[in-house]
Design an enzyme around this catalytic site. Structure first.
Site, PDB file in Angstrom:
ATOM      1  N   TYR A 158      -5.520  -4.514   9.402  1.00 36.86           N
ATOM      2  CA  TYR A 158      -4.265  -3.930   8.925  1.00 36.86           C
ATOM      3  C   TYR A 158      -4.516  -2.548   8.345  1.00 36.86           C
ATOM      4  O   TYR A 158      -5.656  -2.147   8.105  1.00 36.86           O
ATOM      5  CB  TYR A 158      -3.584  -4.843   7.907  1.00 36.86           C
ATOM      6  CG  TYR A 158      -4.201  -4.854   6.524  1.00 36.86           C
ATOM      7  CD1 TYR A 158      -5.409  -5.492   6.277  1.00 36.86           C
ATOM      8  CD2 TYR A 158      -3.580  -4.214   5.459  1.00 36.86           C
ATOM      9  CE1 TYR A 158      -5.963  -5.503   5.010  1.00 36.86           C
ATOM     10  CE2 TYR A 158      -4.124  -4.230   4.180  1.00 36.86           C
ATOM     11  CZ  TYR A 158      -5.320  -4.871   3.957  1.00 36.86           C
ATOM     12  OH  TYR A 158      -5.871  -4.867   2.709  1.00 36.86           O
ATOM     13  N   ARG A 161      -6.198 -22.379  20.517  1.00 33.10           N
ATOM     14  CA  ARG A 161      -7.161 -22.259  19.429  1.00 33.10           C
ATOM     15  C   ARG A 161      -8.596 -22.538  19.887  1.00 33.10           C
ATOM     16  O   ARG A 161      -8.887 -23.598  20.440  1.00 33.10           O
ATOM     17  CB  ARG A 161      -6.802 -23.194  18.276  1.00 33.10           C
ATOM     18  CG  ARG A 161      -7.681 -22.957  17.050  1.00 33.10           C
ATOM     19  CD  ARG A 161      -7.202 -23.760  15.850  1.00 33.10           C
ATOM     20  NE  ARG A 161      -8.033 -23.475  14.688  1.00 33.10           N
ATOM     21  CZ  ARG A 161      -9.205 -24.067  14.441  1.00 33.10           C
ATOM     22  NH1 ARG A 161      -9.673 -24.980  15.278  1.00 33.10           N
ATOM     23  NH2 ARG A 161      -9.911 -23.744  13.379  1.00 33.10           N
ATOM     24  N   LYS A 217     -11.116  -3.356   7.741  1.00 35.02           N
ATOM     25  CA  LYS A 217      -9.924  -3.710   6.951  1.00 35.02           C
ATOM     26  C   LYS A 217      -9.249  -4.924   7.586  1.00 35.02           C
ATOM     27  O   LYS A 217      -8.219  -4.810   8.260  1.00 35.02           O
ATOM     28  CB  LYS A 217      -8.980  -2.506   6.867  1.00 35.02           C
ATOM     29  CG  LYS A 217      -7.971  -2.616   5.720  1.00 35.02           C
ATOM     30  CD  LYS A 217      -7.370  -1.265   5.409  1.00 35.02           C
ATOM     31  CE  LYS A 217      -6.216  -1.326   4.433  1.00 35.02           C
ATOM     32  NZ  LYS A 217      -6.538  -1.809   3.107  1.00 35.02           N
ATOM     33  N   GLU A 222     -15.871  -2.644  -5.564  1.00 36.44           N
ATOM     34  CA  GLU A 222     -14.531  -2.034  -5.506  1.00 36.44           C
ATOM     35  C   GLU A 222     -13.530  -3.050  -6.019  1.00 36.44           C
ATOM     36  O   GLU A 222     -13.898  -4.163  -6.395  1.00 36.44           O
ATOM     37  CB  GLU A 222     -14.186  -1.619  -4.068  1.00 36.44           C
ATOM     38  CG  GLU A 222     -14.114  -2.802  -3.117  1.00 36.44           C
ATOM     39  CD  GLU A 222     -13.804  -2.422  -1.677  1.00 36.44           C
ATOM     40  OE1 GLU A 222     -13.057  -1.455  -1.454  1.00 36.44           O
ATOM     41  OE2 GLU A 222     -14.305  -3.133  -0.784  1.00 36.44           O
ATOM     42  N   LEU A 266     -14.688  -0.909   1.416  1.00 32.01           N
ATOM     43  CA  LEU A 266     -13.762  -0.239   2.307  1.00 32.01           C
ATOM     44  C   LEU A 266     -13.843   1.270   2.074  1.00 32.01           C
ATOM     45  O   LEU A 266     -13.910   1.717   0.934  1.00 32.01           O
ATOM     46  CB  LEU A 266     -12.330  -0.719   2.030  1.00 32.01           C
ATOM     47  CG  LEU A 266     -11.333  -0.248   3.081  1.00 32.01           C
ATOM     48  CD1 LEU A 266     -11.506  -1.018   4.383  1.00 32.01           C
ATOM     49  CD2 LEU A 266      -9.909  -0.395   2.578  1.00 32.01           C
TER      50      LEU A 266
HETATM   51  N1  PDD Z   1      -5.600  -1.691   0.028  1.00 29.75           N
HETATM   52  N2  PDD Z   1     -10.485  -1.301  -1.178  1.00 29.75           N
HETATM   53  C1  PDD Z   1      -9.773  -2.348  -0.741  1.00 29.75           C
HETATM   54  C2  PDD Z   1     -10.424  -3.706  -0.723  1.00 29.75           C
HETATM   55  C3  PDD Z   1      -8.442  -2.177  -0.308  1.00 29.75           C
HETATM   56  O1  PDD Z   1      -7.742  -3.224   0.138  1.00 29.75           O
HETATM   57  C4  PDD Z   1      -7.857  -0.881  -0.361  1.00 29.75           C
HETATM   58  C5  PDD Z   1      -6.461  -0.623   0.088  1.00 29.75           C
HETATM   59  C6  PDD Z   1      -8.646   0.186  -0.824  1.00 29.75           C
HETATM   60  C7  PDD Z   1      -8.126   1.594  -0.870  1.00 29.75           C
HETATM   61  O2  PDD Z   1      -8.006   2.119   0.427  1.00 29.75           O
HETATM   62  P1  PDD Z   1      -6.937   3.267   0.790  1.00 29.75           P
HETATM   63  O3  PDD Z   1      -7.150   4.358  -0.170  1.00 29.75           O
HETATM   64  O4  PDD Z   1      -7.280   3.645   2.174  1.00 29.75           O
HETATM   65  O5  PDD Z   1      -5.573   2.641   0.658  1.00 29.75           O
HETATM   66  C8  PDD Z   1      -9.954  -0.063  -1.210  1.00 29.75           C
HETATM   67  C9  PDD Z   1      -4.256  -1.622   0.563  1.00 29.75           C
HETATM   68  C10 PDD Z   1      -3.426  -0.582  -0.091  1.00 29.75           C
HETATM   69  C11 PDD Z   1      -3.646  -2.999   0.536  1.00 29.75           C
HETATM   70  O6  PDD Z   1      -4.393  -3.941   0.762  1.00 29.75           O
HETATM   71  O7  PDD Z   1      -2.429  -3.123   0.345  1.00 29.75           O
END
Ligand code: PDD
Length: 287
Positions: free
Chosen positions: A33, A100, A149, A182, A207
């Site tokens: 995503y 599946r 992601k 993070e 990420l």
């Molecule tokens: N999340 N680390 C993780 C685990 C994340 O899920 C996200 C973003 C970030 C920051 O990434 P970026 O700056 O590219 O949004 C770091 C999104 C916003 C979410 O899961 O809704």
């Protein structure tokens, strides 16, 4: 106002939107995503999110559902139809529908695409940023490929819930070496006791935040000492400032870690300045 979702080639009413029960995203979390912030109806940091989306898809050998250009048109249409001014667009791509079986289906099904868009409460977010938020720390419990992601977010959801139950907004994962990786949905930063702005480097299991990268590129013109170097929860607790970054939170000052006050317990000058700079730059560079 009616909400619209894009599902596999068409816009449908949000309440009627549905995917197949054998979508591999639903059964196996086999998908990826992206989330874009929207400012003034336009996508922020557009390129960075497209690049990361394509990388995530390639790493999992999921076919690209359409060209970048076509996808951008659909995302913009989702923003337009939902009358999003300031908010978020969510895109998910799964490997598609197949009987599946854990291994990848052969032949490959068409990847399944879902897009939603919503306005967010900017005033509320600004008020939160003026006060700062709390984070808690938890042992890292995610898989070894957090650079992708994926929609497999159960450890993140559990961590976020733990944070909420403790009156905090975010949870920071701590790796076996005792270093913060993070947040559950954001990257983690501090201004350490020596005044050095620090965030973990991306060679490890985190990420590659698009917001993180944009902030680093904004630092050039600021007179801020910066190092890509991980920190411990204790270093965070003894830091001058802390904050988190992401498409959902932009730059959000952190004023407590595990209930301990950071600095004087108010948002710090670096976090506050970077939030303003990021919003200004994102508004200027929107596509
Ligand atoms: N999340 N680390 C993780 C685990 C994340 O899920 C996200 C973003 C970030 C920051 O990434 P970026 O700056 O590219 O949004 C770091 C999104 C916003 C979410 O899961 O809704």
């Amino acid at each position: 106002m009616s909400r619209w979702a894009y599902v596999n080639g068409r816009f449908v009413r949000h309440g009627d939107a549905a995917v197949h029960i054998e979508d591999r995203g639903y059964q196996l979390a086999d998908g990826v995503y992206e989330v874009w912030a929207v400012f003034g109806g336009k996508l922020a940091d557009s390129l960075g999110h497209f690049e990361r989306l394509e990388r995530s898809l390639d790493e999992l050998r999921i076919a690209r559902p359409m060209s970048r250009k076509a996808l951008e048109l659909v995302l913009r249409e989702a923003v337009r139809r939902n009358r999003v001014n300031d908010g978020l667009v969510y895109l998910q791509v799964t490997r598609g529908v197949a009987r599946r079986d854990h291994a990848f289906p052969d032949p490959q099904p068409a990847p399944a695409v879902v897009i939603t868009a919503k306005n967010t409460d900017q005033k509320g977010a600004a008020a939160k940023a003026a006060k700062g938020v709390g984070v808690i720390t938890l042992p890292e419990s995610r898989w070894g490929r957090c650079d992708i992601k994926t929609i497999g977010l159960l450890p993140n959801a559990i961590a976020k819930q733990a944070a909420r139950e403790q009156g905090a907004m975010e949870a920071w994962f701590v790796d076996p070496e005792g270093l913060v990786t993070e947040g559950a949905s954001s990257n983690a930063w501090i201004v350490d006791a020596e005044g050095v702005l620090r965030t973990r480097d991306t060679s490890a299991n985190i990420l590659r935040g698009v917001t993180r990268k944009s902030i680093i590129s904004l630092l050039g013109e600021q007179n801020i000492r910066f190092e890509e170097r991980a920190f411990t929860p204790d270093e965070a607790k003894g830091a001058r400032e802390a904050f988190i970054t992401g498409a959902g939170t932009l730059v959000m000052p952190v004023v407590t870690v595990d209930g301990e006050k950071i600095g004087d317990g108010a948002p710090g000058p670096v976090a506050t300045r970077l939030r303003a700079l990021y919003i200004e730059a994102a508004q200027a560079s929107i596509t």
